[in-house]
Enzyme design. Structure first.
Site, PDB file in Angstrom:
ATOM      1  N   HIS A  44      -6.508  13.295   3.250  1.00 42.46           N
ATOM      2  CA  HIS A  44      -5.045  13.359   3.365  1.00 42.46           C
ATOM      3  C   HIS A  44      -4.553  14.051   2.098  1.00 42.46           C
ATOM      4  O   HIS A  44      -4.792  13.551   0.998  1.00 42.46           O
ATOM      5  CB  HIS A  44      -4.452  11.962   3.467  1.00 42.46           C
ATOM      6  CG  HIS A  44      -4.548  11.385   4.840  1.00 42.46           C
ATOM      7  ND1 HIS A  44      -5.745  11.144   5.445  1.00 42.46           N
ATOM      8  CD2 HIS A  44      -3.596  11.035   5.737  1.00 42.46           C
ATOM      9  CE1 HIS A  44      -5.525  10.669   6.656  1.00 42.46           C
ATOM     10  NE2 HIS A  44      -4.237  10.586   6.858  1.00 42.46           N
ATOM     11  N   HIS A  57      -5.841   7.653  13.559  1.00 40.32           N
ATOM     12  CA  HIS A  57      -6.213   6.395  12.896  1.00 40.32           C
ATOM     13  C   HIS A  57      -6.225   5.280  13.942  1.00 40.32           C
ATOM     14  O   HIS A  57      -5.233   5.109  14.671  1.00 40.32           O
ATOM     15  CB  HIS A  57      -5.190   6.029  11.821  1.00 40.32           C
ATOM     16  CG  HIS A  57      -5.068   7.026  10.714  1.00 40.32           C
ATOM     17  ND1 HIS A  57      -5.813   6.935   9.557  1.00 40.32           N
ATOM     18  CD2 HIS A  57      -4.287   8.129  10.573  1.00 40.32           C
ATOM     19  CE1 HIS A  57      -5.479   7.934   8.744  1.00 40.32           C
ATOM     20  NE2 HIS A  57      -4.567   8.682   9.340  1.00 40.32           N
ATOM     21  N   GLU A 106       0.826  14.772   1.139  1.00 46.19           N
ATOM     22  CA  GLU A 106       1.901  14.045   1.841  1.00 46.19           C
ATOM     23  C   GLU A 106       3.067  13.795   0.892  1.00 46.19           C
ATOM     24  O   GLU A 106       4.187  13.534   1.310  1.00 46.19           O
ATOM     25  CB  GLU A 106       1.386  12.712   2.395  1.00 46.19           C
ATOM     26  CG  GLU A 106       0.681  12.852   3.724  1.00 46.19           C
ATOM     27  CD  GLU A 106       0.373  11.516   4.359  1.00 46.19           C
ATOM     28  OE1 GLU A 106       1.051  11.157   5.325  1.00 46.19           O
ATOM     29  OE2 GLU A 106      -0.561  10.838   3.887  1.00 46.19           O
TER      30      GLU A 106
HETATM   31  C1  6MZ Z   1      -1.958   8.237   5.045  1.00 48.28           C
HETATM   32  C2  6MZ Z   1      -2.440   6.895   6.854  1.00 48.28           C
HETATM   33  C3  6MZ Z   1      -1.424   7.519   7.614  1.00 48.28           C
HETATM   34  O1  6MZ Z   1      -7.746   2.720   9.120  1.00 48.28           O
HETATM   35  O2  6MZ Z   1      -6.642   0.541   9.652  1.00 48.28           O
HETATM   36  N1  6MZ Z   1      -3.003   5.950   7.626  1.00 48.28           N
HETATM   37  N2  6MZ Z   1      -2.705   7.259   5.585  1.00 48.28           N
HETATM   38  N3  6MZ Z   1      -0.971   8.867   5.706  1.00 48.28           N
HETATM   39  C4  6MZ Z   1      -0.656   8.535   6.991  1.00 48.28           C
HETATM   40  N4  6MZ Z   1       0.389   9.193   7.589  1.00 48.28           N
HETATM   41  C5  6MZ Z   1       1.483   8.533   8.185  1.00 48.28           C
HETATM   42  N5  6MZ Z   1      -1.430   6.961   8.834  1.00 48.28           N
HETATM   43  C6  6MZ Z   1      -2.413   6.013   8.825  1.00 48.28           C
HETATM   44  O3  6MZ Z   1      -5.624   2.716  10.420  1.00 48.28           O
HETATM   45  C7  6MZ Z   1      -4.441   2.519   9.681  1.00 48.28           C
HETATM   46  C8  6MZ Z   1      -4.604   3.051   8.281  1.00 48.28           C
HETATM   47  O4  6MZ Z   1      -4.732   4.474   8.298  1.00 48.28           O
HETATM   48  C9  6MZ Z   1      -4.102   5.060   7.163  1.00 48.28           C
HETATM   49  C10 6MZ Z   1      -3.532   3.905   6.340  1.00 48.28           C
HETATM   50  O5  6MZ Z   1      -4.466   3.541   5.350  1.00 48.28           O
HETATM   51  C11 6MZ Z   1      -3.399   2.793   7.380  1.00 48.28           C
HETATM   52  O6  6MZ Z   1      -3.426   1.501   6.813  1.00 48.28           O
HETATM   53  P1  6MZ Z   1      -6.994   1.931  10.144  1.00 48.28           P
HETATM   54  O7  6MZ Z   1      -7.668   1.885  11.478  1.00 48.28           O
END
Ligand code: 6MZ
Length: 352
Positions: free
Chosen positions: A214, A15, A217
């Site tokens: 996802h 991400h 989780e």
């Molecule tokens: C679910 C996750 C995550 O999109 O703003 N994000 N969603 N589970 C996880 N595991 C820990 N880790 C990250 O990157 C940040 C966003 O990615 C998702 C969440 O929506 C988070 O706000 P971007 O670039």
């Protein structure tokens, strides 16, 4: 560890805003602190905290988004994240991000993504191939410059409505020529309903976009079952499956993006020795090791391989094979797959 760094690697679950360097977050926080928008010391304490529950991680993302979500910062972090992956020999990166709209600063989902693309074009330490039509790699003095393939997945945040999710899918379709290959569903797993996102995800798949979800989780077995029945091209995490869903996953052979450190840090899995990697690996189920959020979890893809090697007693041959196998599950075309296989083949000869 050095060996894990030098081995070529494929990153399929990263991400953007979770992969920001801590030094960059501090710098941004200091500036906003001086402007009185935030209290720097509060932010510093949150960023430095090492262990966070899943719930706390999403609070941290809200904070990170306050620090990063303007066009020039998005451009900067995109450039840095790609350069960081390239510096540890990631040869193919699928970077995912949630396009954000913020009317108060004139940001639309499209302009957010344009800022991402600008960051990609600003990368200077390595050649970046992001177009389906490919990039001609320059040969300087007979040596080809180091190259990284980058493809994008647009994330739908579980807080979003069906309409907002659909807007993201349409944007992904619009940006196909710029390396957008698919859609991810992410965000706080206890928020939102599968039924809300399903129309947009179905539409995306009908239009030929790849889908990763996802999944699992949290132990919501009904949702996990619905997600497997949807037959996404890949899923991320797969932590909290009951036996029936585990059986379904295995028989559907859906590739799993495994994020070891993330799962341990967020306490989704209580200890590494009982991680489901082992079961999937032994069953030869398709899987790929990934970082998830290398900034938030203070890791790197090389570290994830190192961790797997020590926790599950994998030798160099097994690790190399694991990295190479991930090529099968990328969302780019066959030409990219062939080129990556050649890169791995060439690397075998150089690595001992
Ligand atoms: C679910 C996750 C995550 O999109 O703003 N994000 N969603 N589970 C996880 N595991 C820990 N880790 C990250 O990157 C940040 C966003 O990615 C998702 C969440 O929506 C988070 O706000 P971007 O670039």
């Amino acid at each position: 560890m050095e060996w894990c760094v030098s081995m070529p690697k494929v990153e399929l679950h990263a991400h953007l805003n979770g992969s920001v360097r801590n030094s960059t977050l501090f710098e941004l926080a200091r500036v906003l602190g001086e402007k009185g928008v935030i209290v720097f010391s509060d932010v510093e304490n949150v960023i430095m905290k090492d262990d966070r529950t899943l719930h706390e991680v999403f609070k941290l993302f809200d904070l990170i988004h306050i620090l990063t979500t303007d066009h020039s910062t998005i451009t900067r972090i995109t450039k840095e994240v790609i350069e960081d992956f390239a510096s540890e020999n990631v040869v193919y990166l699928e970077l995912r991000t949630t396009p954000k709209r913020n009317d108060s600063i004139g940001m639309s989902k499209r302009s957010y993504m344009d800022a991402v693309m600008e960051g990609l074009r600003a990368v200077s330490s390595v050649d970046v191939d992001y177009c389906p039509t490919g990039l001609k790699t320059d040969t300087v003095n007979g040596t080809t410059r180091k190259k990284i393939y980058v493809r994008f997945l647009l994330s739908i945040d579980r807080r979003e409505s069906t309409e907002a999710a659909m807007e993201t899918v349409k944007l992904a379709l619009e940006m196909r020529d710029l390396g957008v290959v698919g859609i991810d569903l992410s965000g706080n797993p206890i928020v939102g309903n599968w039924a809300t996102f399903l129309p947009a995800l179905k539409f995306a798949r009908e239009q030929g976009l790849y889908i990763t979800l996802h999944c699992g989780e949290v132990p919501n077995q009904e949702e996990i079952k619905a997600m497997i029945d949807f037959l996404p091209h890949r899923i991320g995490h797969a932590c909290c499956f009951d036996m029936e869903n585990w059986r379904r996953l295995k028989s559907a052979k859906i590739p799993v993006e495994i994020c070891l450190t993330s799962n341990i840090r967020t306490e989704t899995i209580s200890s590494i020795d009982i991680h489901h990697f082992v079961d999937l690996y032994k069953a030869k189920h398709p899987l790929a090791l990934c970082t998830d959020d290398f900034g938030v979890f203070s890791t790197s893809l090389s570290r994830e391989y190192g961790l797997a090697a020590s926790a599950f007693s994998l030798g160099k041959t097994e690790m190399f094979q694991l990295a190479e196998n991930a090529i099968d599950f990328i969302f780019a075309d066959d030409g990219v797959k062939e080129d990556l296989r050649a890169t791995f083949e060439a690397a075998v000869e150089k690595l001992d």
